[in-house]
Design an enzyme around this catalytic site. Structure first.
Site: not given
Ligand code: G3I
Ligand code: 9MR
Length: 567
Positions: A477, A536
């Site tokens: 991400h 992420e």
């Protein structure tokens, strides 16, 4: 496009044999080498030297443990008796298992360089040229030369700085622990980092590359200090933008939320930086220290201004419910005392007792522990011994937890949270500091095990660092990696890792529910761009990865900090 891992069907590898979970970047000749194999197979394990074709180690099947973090039965094999550099492979029940692995004198240099180079890729306000960025070259985004102060008419110039993570925000609190960790890496291993080239643009030709890169964020941080000394919490748009390249995100951005914690994190890092940069740039060092003292003074006059996210702001907040700023006061006072020798800071430090909390963006107590424990000369025996005691207690806790775990991973139950991989890396850093103080190899081995986990000794048998290891994340991400026209994600990024929060699964994001069924923390991960909760990347996650890899590389390469001789 989601890529699921189909293990490479290498010749003579049975798909039924359990794959080993191991550090996919291999080991140091003098380092500990442990491998986990899920299951309870009674067959022995052999290690083959692929250069000679001969078996060099034959290990009986050990007892079977169970790892509560994944629910797996596992067996742990110790290959540490192999000291010869070379390429090896595991064999069990007459079949090769896993991929070939290296043993070398000082591994992890490429990983260290890439983990540090990633900060260049995160630069706001700079176009990344191909000669430095390769196929991930991109246009500049977010000049931030005219940034309104939220709720006011005023505007400031606030250029440069690193994008925080997969988003394009710039955050002071998260910059604090990040810059501290990178500066500590430099300070502890100058023999490695004085000359290490990161292939980044050079503006300050007498700076080591690492300090050049860190200055890009320090300069931005300086611009976030208001005239009265207070420091804003962050610089972001009101909402997260879509998955676009930096230059396509043109929403208005604001400097938001001058507050106590941001001012103290700023003060601590600026004071720390002033002691390091003065050797290269005395003027700049003075500027840093002046800013640090001004921010600390503002915080003393405004001790209880906790950041509150305005209703119309939806970007990250980096504030937590039990925030009291005491840890940030401790961190800043320790750095300011070291930088100035001003006894007032020491007196305040003595009235603000250290504890066992941290280190994470929400509690920087441990950054003060590191400083005071390692610098007995500056802080005096009694205060330094208190810090050393806390540090060694924490290290012993982690060692005990690791030794008793079926993956040998030194970790607390509460580490299985958003950014769990950074918690594993930070645990490794605590263990390294215990090694610096005592010279005990058991602590060095604990740090190695923390890195082993991040590089493949985990239930996914994958490296959690993009571009490193036979199996690594392909869909982080991370807006630039999602929207550039390059299949490979930018390399050297540590993804957040597994935990059961599942904040990215819900009405507005069902596509992320492919890991919804995971009911064990170490299994709750998906390599999908939708998963900002597990996949992420972030500057405060890459910094401890770079520290852990860079410290182990330096120690194995003989450039050890304090060479384990303690203080
Ligand atoms: O501290 C509590 C703990 O007491 C409790 O037991 C635990 C279980 O619920 O939660 C803990 O709080 C967690 C907090 O992180 C501290 O670990 C929250 O649940 C969790 O939601 C929070 O996640 C943060 C996340 O933003 C959401 O706010 C991450 O730490 C933080 O790294 C992440 O940061 C984002 C930025 O806001 C925006 N940029 C990307 C960046 C990375 O995802
Ligand atoms: O991309 C954002 C990421 O940086 C944050 O960590 C995360 C949690 O705050 O939010 C992400 O943005 C998502 C938003 O929260 C919800 N809509 C989808 C956004 C992109 O995934």
């Amino acid at each position: 496009m989601k890529i699921t891992f189909i293990y490479p069907l290498l010749a003579s590898v049975s798909v039924l044999a359990a794959m080993p979970a191991m550090n996919l970047l291999g080991f140091a000749t003098q380092g500990e080498k442990t491998v986990v194999i899920p299951g309870n197979d009674a067959s022995p394990l052999e290690v083959y030297d692929l250069n000679t074709g001969k078996s060099v180690l034959n290990l009986k099947a050990p007892y079977v443990g169970e790892w509560d973090a994944s629910g797996e039965e596992t067996q742990v094999f110790n290959l540490s008796s192999i000291k010869k550099a070379g390429t090896y492979r595991l064999r069990r029940a007459n079949e090769f298992i896993g991929t070939p692995f290296e043993i070398q004198k000082a591994p992890y240099l490429d990983l260290t360089k890439s983990a540090l180079k990633w900060f260049y890729y995160q630069r706001a306000g700079m176009n990344l040229e191909a000669k430095f960025a390769g196929k991930w070259a991109r246009a500049a985004g977010h000049a931030d030369t005219q940034v309104k102060i939220y709720g006011e008419k005023r505007a400031i110039k606030s250029p440069k700085g690193w994008y925080d993570a997969g988003d394009y925000g710039k955050y002071i609190v998260n910059s604090g622990i990040t810059v501290f960790t990178l500066l500590e890496l430099y300070e502890h291993f100058p023999k490695t980092f004085d000359s290490l080239s990161l292939n980044i643009p050079v503006e300050f030709s007498n700076y080591p590359n690492l300090l050049e890169e860190i200055r890009w964020n320090l300069d931005w941080m300086l611009s976030m200090q208001d005239k009265d000394g207070g420091v804003f919490h962050k610089l972001t748009s009101l909402k997260f933008c879509g998955s676009v390249m930096p230059e396509q995100d043109v929403a208005e951005r604001f400097a938001i939320g001058k507050n106590t914690v941001a001012s103290l994190d700023f003060a601590g890092v600026m004071a720390q930086a002033s002691t390091i940069y003065k050797k290269f740039d005395s003027q700049y060092a003075k500027k840093l220290l002046t800013a640090a003292e001004k921010a600390y003074t503002w915080a003393k006059q405004n001790p209880k201004i906790i950041y509150e996210q305005p209703k119309d702001v939806e970007t990250g907040s980096y504030v937590h419910k039990t925030e009291d700023a005491l840890d940030e006061f401790r961190f800043a006072a320790a750095e300011l005392y070291r930088a100035t020798g001003n006894k007032n800071y020491l007196d305040e430090l003595k009235q603000n007792a250290m504890n066992h909390n941290g280190p994470w963006w929400g509690d920087v107590n441990f950054l003060a522990i590191y400083r005071i424990a390692l610098d007995q000369k500056t802080f005096g025996d009694s205060l330094s011994k208190v810090a050393q005691k806390i540090l060694l207690q924490e290290a012993d806790n982690l060692k005990k937890l690791g030794d008793s775990s079926a993956y040998k991973l030194p970790t607390h139950p509460w580490n299985w949270n958003w950014g769990s991989n950074s918690a594993m890396a930070n645990n490794g850093i605590i263990l390294l500091h215990a090694y610096y103080l005592t010279g005990k190899t058991e602590y060095l081995n604990g740090a190695q095990r923390s890195l082993d986990y991040l590089l493949g000794k985990n239930p996914f048998q994958m490296s959690y660092v993009t571009g490193f290891g036979a199996r690594s994340p392909k869909n982080p991400h991370h807006r630039p990696s999602e929207s550039d026209l390059v299949d490979d994600p930018i390399p050297g990024m540590l993804v957040g890792g597994p935990h059961l929060g599942k904040q990215d699964i819900g009405p507005e994001n069902w596509k992320c529910d492919d890991y919804a069924a995971a009911n064990k923390p170490a299994l709750a991960y998906t390599d999908d761009r939708c998963s900002y909760a597990t996949n992420e990347v972030a500057i405060n996650w890459n910094a401890p990865l770079a520290y852990l890899a860079g410290a182990l590389y330096s120690i194995y390469n003989g450039n050890g900090y304090l060479k384990g001789k303690g203080l």
